[in-house]
Design a protein around this motif. Sequence first.
Motif, short mmCIF file in Angstrom:
data_model
loop_
_atom_site.label_atom_id
_atom_site.label_comp_id
_atom_site.label_asym_id
_atom_site.label_seq_id
_atom_site.Cartn_x
_atom_site.Cartn_y
_atom_site.Cartn_z
N VAL A 147 10.74 -36.37 4.07
CA VAL A 147 9.78 -37.14 3.55
C VAL A 147 8.50 -37.42 4.41
O VAL A 147 8.84 -38.13 5.69
CB VAL A 147 10.36 -38.53 2.75
CG1 VAL A 147 9.26 -39.49 2.17
CG2 VAL A 147 11.12 -38.07 1.94
N ARG A 148 7.34 -37.10 4.16
CA ARG A 148 6.10 -37.39 5.11
C ARG A 148 5.04 -37.89 4.32
O ARG A 148 4.86 -37.73 3.35
CB ARG A 148 5.78 -36.07 5.42
CG ARG A 148 6.58 -35.14 6.39
CD ARG A 148 6.92 -35.47 7.64
NE ARG A 148 7.73 -34.66 8.27
CZ ARG A 148 9.04 -35.13 8.47
NH1 ARG A 148 9.60 -36.34 8.11
NH2 ARG A 148 9.80 -34.19 9.25
N ILE A 149 4.44 -39.02 4.76
CA ILE A 149 3.54 -40.14 4.22
C ILE A 149 2.27 -40.08 5.31
O ILE A 149 2.53 -40.52 6.33
CB ILE A 149 4.00 -41.28 3.71
CG1 ILE A 149 5.18 -41.12 2.87
CG2 ILE A 149 3.01 -42.00 3.11
CD1 ILE A 149 6.22 -42.29 2.92
N GLY A 150 1.20 -39.55 4.72
CA GLY A 150 -0.04 -39.87 5.54
C GLY A 150 -0.88 -40.84 4.66
O GLY A 150 -0.93 -40.90 3.63
N GLU A 191 12.79 -28.80 -3.06
CA GLU A 191 13.67 -28.87 -3.94
C GLU A 191 13.82 -30.46 -4.61
O GLU A 191 14.39 -30.59 -5.48
CB GLU A 191 15.01 -28.80 -3.32
CG GLU A 191 15.42 -27.45 -2.80
CD GLU A 191 16.69 -27.21 -2.09
OE1 GLU A 191 17.45 -28.14 -1.93
OE2 GLU A 191 16.87 -26.11 -1.60
N ASP A 192 13.15 -31.40 -3.90
CA ASP A 192 12.93 -32.58 -4.30
C ASP A 192 11.75 -32.85 -4.85
O ASP A 192 11.49 -33.94 -5.60
CB ASP A 192 13.17 -33.70 -3.03
CG ASP A 192 14.57 -33.67 -2.25
OD1 ASP A 192 15.48 -33.43 -2.91
OD2 ASP A 192 14.49 -33.67 -1.01
N VAL A 238 15.70 -38.77 -3.17
CA VAL A 238 15.75 -37.19 -2.78
C VAL A 238 17.04 -37.01 -2.00
O VAL A 238 17.66 -37.78 -1.33
CB VAL A 238 14.47 -36.92 -1.93
CG1 VAL A 238 13.01 -37.31 -2.49
CG2 VAL A 238 14.25 -37.80 -0.34
N ASP A 239 17.18 -35.62 -1.99
CA ASP A 239 18.37 -35.12 -1.28
C ASP A 239 18.04 -34.85 0.14
O ASP A 239 19.01 -34.65 1.01
CB ASP A 239 18.65 -33.77 -1.90
CG ASP A 239 19.43 -33.96 -3.30
OD1 ASP A 239 19.98 -35.26 -3.61
OD2 ASP A 239 19.45 -32.99 -4.01
N HIS A 240 16.93 -34.74 0.55
CA HIS A 240 16.50 -34.52 1.89
C HIS A 240 15.57 -35.54 2.49
O HIS A 240 14.29 -35.28 2.65
CB HIS A 240 15.76 -33.09 2.00
CG HIS A 240 16.47 -31.92 1.67
ND1 HIS A 240 17.50 -31.34 2.10
CD2 HIS A 240 16.48 -31.45 0.04
CE1 HIS A 240 18.16 -30.25 1.44
NE2 HIS A 240 17.31 -30.10 0.30
N PRO A 241 15.95 -36.80 2.78
CA PRO A 241 15.15 -37.85 3.06
C PRO A 241 14.37 -37.65 4.57
O PRO A 241 13.66 -38.22 4.70
CB PRO A 241 16.16 -39.16 3.06
CG PRO A 241 17.30 -38.47 3.22
CD PRO A 241 17.40 -37.13 2.84
N ASP A 242 14.87 -36.86 5.46
CA ASP A 242 14.40 -36.46 6.50
C ASP A 242 12.95 -35.60 6.30
O ASP A 242 12.21 -35.78 7.20
CB ASP A 242 15.14 -35.82 7.50
CG ASP A 242 16.43 -36.35 7.70
OD1 ASP A 242 16.42 -37.72 7.77
OD2 ASP A 242 17.59 -36.10 8.40
N GLU A 284 8.05 -45.07 1.44
CA GLU A 284 9.25 -44.58 2.29
C GLU A 284 10.39 -45.18 1.40
O GLU A 284 11.62 -44.50 1.19
CB GLU A 284 9.31 -45.15 3.59
CG GLU A 284 8.59 -43.88 4.60
CD GLU A 284 8.51 -44.16 5.95
OE1 GLU A 284 9.31 -45.13 6.33
OE2 GLU A 284 7.89 -43.40 6.67
N THR A 285 10.54 -46.39 1.32
CA THR A 285 11.89 -47.46 0.92
C THR A 285 11.93 -46.82 -0.62
O THR A 285 13.20 -46.89 -1.05
CB THR A 285 11.38 -48.87 0.95
OG1 THR A 285 10.98 -49.31 2.30
CG2 THR A 285 12.45 -49.54 0.37
N ILE A 286 10.97 -46.65 -1.37
CA ILE A 286 10.98 -46.13 -2.49
C ILE A 286 11.48 -44.60 -2.77
O ILE A 286 12.49 -44.42 -3.67
CB ILE A 286 9.82 -46.18 -3.50
CG1 ILE A 286 9.37 -47.80 -3.59
CG2 ILE A 286 10.00 -45.78 -5.07
CD1 ILE A 286 7.87 -47.98 -4.25
N VAL A 287 11.10 -43.67 -2.23
CA VAL A 287 11.11 -42.47 -2.34
C VAL A 287 12.54 -41.75 -1.48
O VAL A 287 13.06 -41.04 -2.14
CB VAL A 287 9.91 -41.57 -1.65
CG1 VAL A 287 10.14 -40.13 -1.55
CG2 VAL A 287 8.77 -41.84 -2.54
#
Length: 76
Positions: free
Chosen positions: A19-22, A39-40, A13-17, A6-9
């Motif tokens: 970002v999903r990580i499983g 878009e990201d 990106v333009d839409h940080p909300d 999360e800290t890296i990605v």
Amino acid sequence: MKKLIETIVKPLVDHPDDVRIGVEERQGRLVCSLSVHPEDMGKVIGKQGRVASAIRTVVNSAEGAGRKRVRVDIMD
């Protein structure tokens, strides 16, 4: 591991909300599934996959020697 990705990605990106990580364990290795806004996607992959490769390198280095291998999958 999730926090590191999360800290890296998120700054990339333009839409940080969106970002999903499983994270799950498969066959003795940690598998991190990264999903971003459509878009990201290009920003996370980068030219010729260089950004994605750099993310994978940092994550594997942070896990350290002797621990479980980590795989980062970028999902559509």
